[in-house]
Design an enzyme around this catalytic site. Structure first.
Site, short mmCIF file in Angstrom:
data_model
loop_
_atom_site.label_atom_id
_atom_site.label_comp_id
_atom_site.label_asym_id
_atom_site.label_seq_id
_atom_site.Cartn_x
_atom_site.Cartn_y
_atom_site.Cartn_z
N LYS A 77 0.85 -1.20 0.00
CA LYS A 77 0.00 0.00 0.00
C LYS A 77 0.88 1.25 0.00
O LYS A 77 1.92 1.28 0.67
CB LYS A 77 -0.88 -0.04 1.26
N SER A 172 -9.56 1.44 3.48
CA SER A 172 -8.84 2.22 2.49
C SER A 172 -7.80 1.43 1.70
O SER A 172 -7.20 1.97 0.78
CB SER A 172 -8.17 3.39 3.20
N SER A 196 -9.45 -0.79 7.71
CA SER A 196 -8.99 -0.55 6.34
C SER A 196 -8.38 -1.75 5.62
O SER A 196 -8.17 -1.69 4.41
CB SER A 196 -7.97 0.60 6.31
#
EC number: 6.3.5.7
Length: 528
Positions: A77, A172, A196
């Site tokens: 990420k 996210s 997330s």
């Protein structure tokens, strides 16, 4: 290879020379190009990955493989620092920022010989539950293009209207979830502050692990909420996640919140008997907004444990109803404090205004942050004002303690793990998702996940079944602090019972589908 997990079987294929790291890397790179429209990656590190694959290949030839992850493609990420590779947090504030060091978790993966395929997309600074609010645009859920979903929709593939109906990945860490789901890598790092990692895992049919707070180093993870952030792991199978967690776990001198005790490797035993287990079902999690399909799968899962002899009991987490508000106060307060570092002086974006330092600060932050981030900073600074501090921040910290104690009491009463939904429903279409603002959405979507972050507990979302629309639904297991191994062992038993189907993307990947059908790359635990 039947019944083994993907990463392990690929790992075995590498060791036996059935496939080389370079071939594997090239296959994943070609899939990344084919699925570019999913917008899963912000940066694809093709040269880095191929160079790492060459080194890995040399090690295999010399019989010096570094372990299960050597030569295995992974993604990270884009809020984890990567040395020499741009790290943006999907924000204008950090466009062009190239960190001089690796996050500890990234370094640990590289030290094991993993191949870094690229940096994945997210909500700006990881604030959101849809992966729709980053500056690089929204991430599309690979299941939107799956055979399972399309057949249920009975629409002509690739129609004009078709493309506007794609689904969100959740967030996210949506880029990481899409990357694993579309076969472009075998494991990906996400982060989890309020759900997330688990939320996109549920929406993309993956295993999403949120480790105990302090088990895995946060050094190099660009902070959102220091007291709740943890690096998360996304994989297709529980065993894969356990391998990665075993590598990441342990003390880091660069993160004083990590546990001091040495961590043993996470080898998951095959659980055959669950009759000694006690599974808790929190009654406060049965909320009216919960979709009937998720509710029904949740109760079927409880029945499954019961039918195998486990004790399944209703438990109470009485302070659950306060947790959203409490989380909002604590989260925005820490965000406001953390975001103060982005002032245009040391790194990241800087505006052209030179009237005064104050004007430069203000313009830099206005240009660098989106509305969501600015809104959270404003909220947080309000709660931290001298006249509000006691009534909001301090009070929220006291409520946080009560929420954490709810879990302690339940686990002290003899419960081994809690079984809950992960999300309220299956993934929704993007056009429906953006009808509500980020704050409303995040508050709704974090309802089953964020109390775990406030209590610092380990949790994992496991894909259970497809909805009537052909979309994945996940359930969450929550464990005692630092009993991550026990939690994953139970999750692995459950995964084996439910036999979640593999995503079918043949249409989408046409000439690549042979890779997916190729036994050694997609040896899945389906009964054949």
């Amino acid at each position: 290879l039947l019944g083994q997990c993907l990463e392990l079987s690929v790992s075995a294929a590498l060791k036996q020379g059935q496939i080389t790291p370079i071939e594997l890397c090239q296959k994943c790179l070609s899939l990344i190009k084919k699925t570019k429209f999913l917008n899963a990656y912000i940066t694809v590190t093709e040269e880095v990955a191929l160079k790492q694959a060459e080194e890995s290949e040399k090690r295999y030839k010399n019989g010096q493989s570094l372990g299960d992850l050597d030569g295995i493609p992974v993604a990270v990420k884009d809020n984890f620092s990567t040395s020499g590779i741009e790290t943006t947090c999907a924000s204008n504030m950090l466009k062009g920022y190239v960190p001089p060091y690796n996050a500890t978790v990234v370094q640990k993966l590289l030290d094991q010989g993993a191949l870094l395929m690229g940096k994945t997309n997210l909500d700006e600074f990881a604030m959101g539950s849809g992966s729709t609010d980053g500056v690089f645009g929204p991430v599309k859920n690979p299941w939107s293009y799956s055979k399972q979903f399309r057949e249920k929709r009975k629409q002509k593939p690739r129609g004009e209207k078709e493309d506007s109906n794609w689904l969100i990945t959740g967030g996210s860490s949506g880029g990481s979830a899409a990357a694993v789901s579309a076969f472009t890598c075998f494991a990906a790092l996400g982060s989890d502050t309020g759900g997330s990692t688990r939320n996109p895992a549920a929406h993309c049919g993956l295993v999403g692990v949120k480790p105990s707070y302090g088990l895995v180093s946060r050094h190099g993870l660009i902070p959102l909420v220091n007291s709740m952030d943890v690096p998360g792991i996304l994989t297709r199978y529980v065993d894969d996640a356990a391998i990665v967690l075993g590598i990441l776990a342990g003390h880091d001198p660069k993160d004083s919140t990590t546990v001091q005790d040495p961590v043993k490797p996470f080898v998951l035993p095959n659980l055959t008997d669950v009759s000694k287990l006690c599974i808790g079902i929190p009654k406060e999690y049965l909320v009216p907004e919960l979709s009937s399909e998720v509710r029904s799968l949740w109760s079927k899962a409880a029945d499954l444990f019961e039918s195998e002899g486990a004790k399944v009991i209703d438990v109470s987490l009485p302070h659950t109803s306060y947790s959203i508000v409490c989380y909002h106060v604590l989260c925005t307060s820490e965000v406001a404090s953390n975001m103060a570092r982005f002032d245009g002086l040391e790194y990241g974006h800087r505006c052209d205004i030179d009237v005064s330092t104050e004007a430069m600060y203000a313009a830099t932050r206005r240009e660098g942050f989106n509305d969501v981030v600015r809104g959270r900073i404003l909220s947080g600074n309000f709660f931290l004002l001298k006249e509000n501090y006691e009534n909001y921040f301090i009070k929220a910290q006291k409520v946080r303690r009560l929420i954490a104690n709810d879990f302690v009491n339940v686990f002290n009463s003899g419960v081994d793990v809690l079984l809950t939904p992960t999300t309220l429903s299956e993934a929704v279409p993007y056009l429906e998702f953006i009808k509500e603002d980020n704050r409303t959405r995040s508050a709704q979507d974090d309802i089953f996940t964020q109390a775990v972050n406030m209590a610092g507990l380990p949790a994992v979302s496991i894909p259970v079944a497809l909805s009537k629309h052909g979309l994945p639904i996940g359930l969450q297991f929550i464990g005692r602090a630092f009993c991550d191994q026990q939690l994953l062992t139970i999750a692995k038993w459950f995964e084996k019972q439910v036999q979640f189907p593999v995503i079918q993307l043949q249409e989408l990947l046409n000439d690549c589908s042979s890779i997916l059908e190729n036994e050694k790359l997609a040896s899945v635990s389906l009964k054949q």
